[in-house]
Design a protein around this motif. Sequence first.
Motif, PDB file in Angstrom:
ATOM      1  N   HIS A   1       0.627  -0.803   0.250  1.00  0.00           N
ATOM      2  CA  HIS A   1      -0.077  -0.049   0.295  1.00  0.00           C
ATOM      3  C   HIS A   1       0.533   1.381   0.105  1.00  0.00           C
ATOM      4  CE1 HIS A   1      -2.493  -2.838   1.338  1.00  0.00           C
ATOM      5  NE2 HIS A   1      -3.685  -2.309   1.057  1.00  0.00           N
ATOM      6  N   VAL A   2       0.428   1.787  -0.786  1.00  0.00           N
ATOM      7  CA  VAL A   2       1.445   3.511  -0.994  1.00  0.00           C
ATOM      8  C   VAL A   2      -0.102   4.408  -1.147  1.00  0.00           C
ATOM      9  CG1 VAL A   2       1.948   3.076  -3.604  1.00  0.00           C
ATOM     10  CG2 VAL A   2       3.207   4.926  -2.151  1.00  0.00           C
ATOM     11  N   ALA A   3       0.287   5.912  -0.602  1.00  0.00           N
ATOM     12  CA  ALA A   3      -0.052   6.866  -0.841  1.00  0.00           C
ATOM     13  C   ALA A   3      -0.010   8.242  -1.394  1.00  0.00           C
ATOM     14  CB  ALA A   3      -0.619   7.353   1.048  1.00  0.00           C
ATOM     15  N   LEU A   4      -0.542   8.723  -2.282  1.00  0.00           N
ATOM     16  CA  LEU A   4      -0.033   9.619  -3.157  1.00  0.00           C
ATOM     17  C   LEU A   4      -0.705  10.695  -3.286  1.00  0.00           C
ATOM     18  CD1 LEU A   4       0.903   9.498  -7.065  1.00  0.00           C
ATOM     19  CD2 LEU A   4      -0.265  10.911  -5.847  1.00  0.00           C
ATOM     20  N   ILE A   5      -0.244  11.685  -2.570  1.00  0.00           N
ATOM     21  CA  ILE A   5      -0.804  13.432  -2.330  1.00  0.00           C
ATOM     22  C   ILE A   5      -1.012  14.472  -3.294  1.00  0.00           C
ATOM     23  CG2 ILE A   5      -1.571  15.056  -0.322  1.00  0.00           C
ATOM     24  CD1 ILE A   5      -0.505  13.149   1.790  1.00  0.00           C
ATOM     25  N   PRO A   6      -1.455  14.573  -4.478  1.00  0.00           N
ATOM     26  CA  PRO A   6      -1.901  15.984  -4.861  1.00  0.00           C
ATOM     27  C   PRO A   6      -1.794  17.111  -4.483  1.00  0.00           C
ATOM     28  CG  PRO A   6      -3.492  14.582  -5.582  1.00  0.00           C
ATOM     29  CD  PRO A   6      -2.761  14.346  -4.558  1.00  0.00           C
ATOM     30  N   ALA A   7      -0.556  17.897  -4.467  1.00  0.00           N
ATOM     31  CA  ALA A   7      -0.579  19.696  -3.385  1.00  0.00           C
ATOM     32  C   ALA A   7      -0.223  20.230  -4.876  1.00  0.00           C
ATOM     33  CB  ALA A   7       0.143  18.874  -2.354  1.00  0.00           C
ATOM     34  N   ALA A   8      -0.154  20.165  -5.873  1.00  0.00           N
ATOM     35  CA  ALA A   8       0.683  21.080  -6.709  1.00  0.00           C
ATOM     36  C   ALA A   8      -0.837  21.996  -7.294  1.00  0.00           C
ATOM     37  CB  ALA A   8       1.130  20.405  -8.673  1.00  0.00           C
ATOM     38  N   GLY A   9      -1.492  22.692  -6.742  1.00  0.00           N
ATOM     39  CA  GLY A   9      -2.221  23.456  -6.903  1.00  0.00           C
ATOM     40  C   GLY A   9      -1.879  24.568  -5.697  1.00  0.00           C
ATOM     41  N   THR A  10      -2.736  25.877  -7.066  1.00  0.00           N
ATOM     42  CA  THR A  10      -2.596  27.021  -6.126  1.00  0.00           C
ATOM     43  C   THR A  10      -3.837  27.617  -5.129  1.00  0.00           C
ATOM     44  OG1 THR A  10      -3.798  28.223  -8.339  1.00  0.00           O
ATOM     45  CG2 THR A  10      -1.925  28.026  -8.184  1.00  0.00           C
ATOM     46  N   GLY A  11      -4.814  27.212  -5.373  1.00  0.00           N
ATOM     47  CA  GLY A  11      -6.199  26.718  -4.299  1.00  0.00           C
ATOM     48  C   GLY A  11      -6.691  28.217  -3.899  1.00  0.00           C
ATOM     49  N   THR A  12      -6.537  28.881  -5.347  1.00  0.00           N
ATOM     50  CA  THR A  12      -7.450  30.532  -5.526  1.00  0.00           C
ATOM     51  C   THR A  12      -8.650  30.945  -4.656  1.00  0.00           C
ATOM     52  OG1 THR A  12      -8.042  29.940  -7.711  1.00  0.00           O
ATOM     53  CG2 THR A  12      -5.809  30.736  -7.186  1.00  0.00           C
ATOM     54  N   ARG A  13      -9.874  29.571  -4.332  1.00  0.00           N
ATOM     55  CA  ARG A  13     -10.918  30.402  -4.096  1.00  0.00           C
ATOM     56  C   ARG A  13     -10.756  30.122  -2.379  1.00  0.00           C
ATOM     57  NH1 ARG A  13     -14.019  25.656  -5.904  1.00  0.00           N
ATOM     58  NH2 ARG A  13     -12.451  24.003  -6.119  1.00  0.00           N
ATOM     59  N   VAL A  14      -9.415  29.862  -1.661  1.00  0.00           N
ATOM     60  CA  VAL A  14      -9.353  30.203  -0.267  1.00  0.00           C
ATOM     61  C   VAL A  14      -9.215  31.882  -0.732  1.00  0.00           C
ATOM     62  CG1 VAL A  14      -8.057  29.630   1.797  1.00  0.00           C
ATOM     63  CG2 VAL A  14      -8.840  27.931   0.373  1.00  0.00           C
ATOM     64  N   GLY A  15      -8.438  31.804  -1.420  1.00  0.00           N
ATOM     65  CA  GLY A  15      -8.816  33.806  -1.084  1.00  0.00           C
ATOM     66  C   GLY A  15      -7.519  34.191  -0.318  1.00  0.00           C
ATOM     67  N   ALA A  16      -6.466  32.871  -0.455  1.00  0.00           N
ATOM     68  CA  ALA A  16      -4.808  33.520   0.732  1.00  0.00           C
ATOM     69  C   ALA A  16      -3.621  33.924  -0.028  1.00  0.00           C
ATOM     70  CB  ALA A  16      -4.426  31.809   1.384  1.00  0.00           C
ATOM     71  N   THR A  17      -2.773  34.180   0.292  1.00  0.00           N
ATOM     72  CA  THR A  17      -1.774  34.677  -0.127  1.00  0.00           C
ATOM     73  C   THR A  17      -0.651  33.798  -0.851  1.00  0.00           C
ATOM     74  OG1 THR A  17      -0.928  35.064   1.820  1.00  0.00           O
ATOM     75  CG2 THR A  17      -2.241  36.810   0.362  1.00  0.00           C
ATOM     76  N   LEU A  18      -0.971  32.060  -0.788  1.00  0.00           N
ATOM     77  CA  LEU A  18       0.232  30.940  -0.432  1.00  0.00           C
ATOM     78  C   LEU A  18      -1.044  30.254  -0.813  1.00  0.00           C
ATOM     79  CD1 LEU A  18       1.109  29.924   2.651  1.00  0.00           C
ATOM     80  CD2 LEU A  18      -0.760  31.130   3.048  1.00  0.00           C
ATOM     81  N   PRO A  19      -0.616  28.979  -1.369  1.00  0.00           N
ATOM     82  CA  PRO A  19      -1.497  28.125  -1.609  1.00  0.00           C
ATOM     83  C   PRO A  19      -1.716  26.848  -0.083  1.00  0.00           C
ATOM     84  CG  PRO A  19       0.717  27.128  -3.081  1.00  0.00           C
ATOM     85  CD  PRO A  19       0.868  29.105  -1.922  1.00  0.00           C
TER      86      PRO A  19
END
Length: 238
Positions: free
Chosen positions: A11-29
Amino acid sequence: MSADLPQSPRHVALIPAAGTGTRVGATLPKQYLLLGPRTMLEWSVDALCAMPWIERIVVVVAPDDQRAAALLAARPRVEVLAHGGTTRRDTVLAGLHALTGRHEAGDWVLVHDAARPAVDEAALERLRDAVASSSIGGLLALPVGDTVKRIAGDSHSVAATLDRTSLWAAQTPQMFRLGLLLGALAAHADVTDEASAIERAGYAPLLVEGTRANFKVTSAEDVALMRLVLAARSGGQQ
């Protein structure tokens, strides 16, 4: 289980974390927003690290992202790959390609959103056990409890009320055989989650009931609510 599948799959886990998450309205991802003393990404990674049967957690970030490697350096089972793409599908596919040399096609991959930091151990074990004898896999999800409306063409009024009895809201992890998922994602670019690719390939993933705490953080309101969820879970001592 099919003869061509490993008797003791890893079992291996994979976390995609390359997005910017702009809908949160923060200054960082958004995966780097602090939820108490840890970032959202760290909470999500640590939830998977708590499961001894998950051999490795691979976090796939954007090519120019150096935050994750620094944040996660002290976790020995975590690997950060700066191979993320412009879409979730591209990022997951890059992670799967990186795993193929080290894992068999029949090994399990749990793809989990960085923005779902409150997934719990019981749900993870429930998913693992439910799909253990499957040649395909499945995903955490919840039956839809609210009345669901379809919007009209004017984007303001109701066109119809849908029958919710057969509707489930997808969550993560979504857990599939490595070879099957790799092939499905390679063949179907226009999907928003891994289960959709598996469905497009002609298979029926299993639905395994998740929890309401395992919601995806997409807005500033979600960030505030998730901070409360995690604080309550840790007894107020985050």
